[in-house]
Design a protein around this motif. Structure first.
Motif: not given
Length: 657
Positions: A242, A299, A304
């Protein structure tokens, strides 16, 4: 690199470039020439041509033969003779992938957004021309020579996958940079990639692609200095996390999530294709130490919409290993864990879906964590702490390597190097250069805004090696013994000593500061409140006062001190003047010592408006010779710009001037 004018690349003869294909051609030519020394006259013309080619390639051949292919042997990296090689070096970041914080363009936060900003006032062709200039000047052979001169033996080369697109293909990516929030623009680019992939139009013309030309160039520069190179895909297709700076993605985590119209994880397919092409070109090249498949996946987790056990990373790493090994390439491959390169649940050698588990190396990125060798993380697969790194290596019998470390103070750097060296764990410092950077090897002077013609011209000029300022204190922290203390500048008495020119060395040796290193990533306070001039715990502010070098020591707490190595050239009593200010409400008191003996004491009263003033006191008799001068803070509050010593035959009473 500054000589490169065309996509065809530089001349091997002129620039000493020695791509891997020349290495084997050179060996073949030499072999052919020797075996056919008595050939018939009709073959002599061909022989002469081959001998000429051999001579042309010979300088590069010598360079390439200095290095041998590296391999894993248990927990060690060894060369072809079985000797252990501990790779210690520098990252060359911010060059083949621009990161905003390195260039002081933080509001733009990624290369794609920088390009988008530039495209508001530039055509695509003008943009390409600027980036060609940028890549030709930001890092050159002079930079690599400087790295080698400091005693390092490798560089890690972070690069963007878009350098392996043709310039025409990059125009499609530019369209998204112009409209980064438009899902249709992103989707159109993805479909172009899928089409190029299916039609075998990706990464195919190595002679015309900037990426291969630049990699060849760096390999040549490094081989000339006996440096290994780690090829690092820093910005993978689709983006591995990200963080925009390192991913340069349009949609976060698209590497793991984006499907094309055929339902394929197309960015992963493209990543595998790219590494196949890299392996095809460099599979026998001893200058390449390792392939770093993907920088800092992060991440990739259940929050996510992905798994909580790194399953997606396992699948891609297994594909990449199989693809490279399928070409017969036995280079070391560097795996990076989730969470910015450190967490390896489900990524240990026994979990990978590969037949060949040889020559694997596991990475850690060490920032803002303790250097205490006894500190441990309860998760044995989280390996950025020293104890976890060593334990992981011992359990799995694989080499470990710290691909990035830095972004801290010199005190932390020295402690990290001491801890890693004690375990024979190699490391690579982040970063070679940055704008106004005190933690890098080289400091680039401010240039204004990259979005203006004047700013771009200044950036191209200021980032050249001969315009950069070496951060000598950083170099000393990374290369000198832990107990070393060395002068930062030549200081003499009589004369003026700028306060910020205290000696180089660790906290407690060259200086003492209550907060000298950051060991908790959650604590954002800088160790140097001004983040200026030096990279120690000593707080430094910019000043424009008279006779200043532009900086002063500030925020001095009681009990803190700094040492200076000085040469007293004339014996006698002196008048000691100090340029000071005090923003506190109470007086501050500073003691000056020579070899532990007090030679003077300065009282700095509170001043309305915190104006700079000069105070003066007599000193005791100073003997000729080399000494340690120490400034000790008895009572806090004062800032100090300089000390001045003048021979005096009459006593001086303290007072402001």
């Amino acid at each position: 690199m500054g000589e490169v004018k065309s996509l065809g690349g530089p001349s091997p003869k002129r620039d000493g470039i020695f791509p891997s294909r020349f290495y084997f051609v050179g060996r073949l030519v030499l072999s052919f020439s020797m075996k056919n020394i008595d050939c018939q006259p009709k073959r002599r013309k061909a022989r002469r041509w081959l001998l000429w080619l051999a001579l042309l390639l010979a300088p590069g051949l010598v360079s390439a033969q200095r290095l041998s292919m590296l391999r894993a042997q248990g927990g060690k990296i060894v060369d072809a003779q079985g000797r252990e090689v501990v790779l210690r070096g520098f990252n060359v970041g911010g060059w083949l992938l621009q990161e905003s914080y390195l260039l002081k363009t933080d509001t733009l936060d990624s290369q794609a957004r920088i390009r988008g900003g530039l495209l508001r006032t530039m055509s695509d062709q003008e943009l390409e021309a600027f980036y060609e200039q940028y890549r030709a000047t930001f890092v050159t052979k002079a930079d690599i020579d400087f790295v080698a001169a400091q005693g390092f033996n490798c560089v890690r080369l972070p690069f963007h996958y878009d350098l392996f697109l043709t310039r025409q293909q990059r125009l499609e990516r530019n369209k998204v940079s112009r409209r980064p929030r438009d899902p249709q623009a992103v989707e159109a680019y993805v479909q172009h990639l899928a089409q190029w992939y299916d039609q075998n139009q990706l990464f195919t013309d190595a002679q015309q692609l900037d990426g291969f030309r630049l990699l060849d160039q760096v390999l040549s520069w490094c081989a000339a200095n006996n440096l290994y190179v780690i090829l690092d895909l820093h910005a993978a297709p689709g983006g591995q996390g990200t963080d925009r700076n390192i991913n340069d993605n349009f949609v976060p985590l698209d590497l793991w999530k984006r499907h094309d119209r055929q339902g394929r994880l197309i960015y992963q397919d493209i990543t595998v294709r790219l590494w196949e092409k890299l392996a095809a070109r460099y599979q026998h090249d001893p200058r390449v130490a390792m392939y770093d498949f993907i920088n800092e996946p992060h991440r990739v987790d259940i929050e996510n919409g992905l798994s909580n056990d790194n399953a997606e990373i396992n699948v891609l790493y297994s594909r990449l290993i199989n693809a490279v090994r399928g070409r017969g390439d036995q280079h070391l491959v560097l795996l990076e864990g989730n969470g910015y390169g450190n967490e390896y649940t489900n990524l240990t050698p026994d979990k990978l879906h590969v037949q060949d588990r040889s020559n694997l190396v596991y990475n850690a990125h060490r920032y803002w964590c303790p250097n205490d060798p006894a500190a441990t993380d309860p998760n044995p697969n989280q390996i950025n702490l020293l104890a976890n790194l060593a334990a992981f290596r011992a359990k799995w019998q694989v080499p470990v390597w710290v691909g990035e470390t830095g972004e801290n103070s010199n005190e932390w750097f020295a402690g990290a190097v001491q801890g890693l060296d004690a375990q024979n764990i190699g490391w690579c410092h982040w970063n070679l250069k940055r704008v106004e950077g005190v933690t890098s090897l080289l400091r680039v002077r401010p240039y204004g805004s990259i979005l203006t013609p004047a700013g771009r011209a200044a950036l191209l000029r200021n980032s050249q090696f001969n315009q950069c300022v070496p951060n000598r204190d950083v170099i000393a922290a990374l290369t000198r013994p832990a107990t070393a203390r060395t002068p930062f500048a030549a200081l003499s008495i009589p004369g003026t000593i700028h306060a910020t020119n205290y000696d180089m060395g660790r906290n407690g040796i060259a200086y003492h500061d209550a907060y000298a290193e950051r060991i908790d990533y959650r604590k954002q306070a800088p160790t140097n409140n001004g983040s200026l001039y030096r990279n120690d715990g000593v707080d430094i502010e910019a000043v424009t006062d008279q006779a200043s070098n532009g900086f002063a020591i500030s925020d001095m707490a009681a009990g803190e001190w700094v040492n200076y190595t000085v040469s007293v050239t004339k014996a006698g009593a002196y008048t000691l003047r100090a340029r000071v200010k005090n923003e506190a409400r109470a007086p501050s008191r500073l003691t000056v010592k020579l070899d532990e003996a007090v030679i003077g004491s300065l009282t700095v009263g509170p001043a309305a408006g915190a104006a700079w003033t000069t105070v003066a006191v007599p000193t005791t008799v100073l003997p000729v010779g080399r000494h340690t001068l120490q400034l000790y803070v008895e009572q806090p509050g004062a800032s100090l710009s300089w000390l001045q010593f003048d021979l005096s035959s009459t006593p001086t009473t303290q007072g402001g001037q």
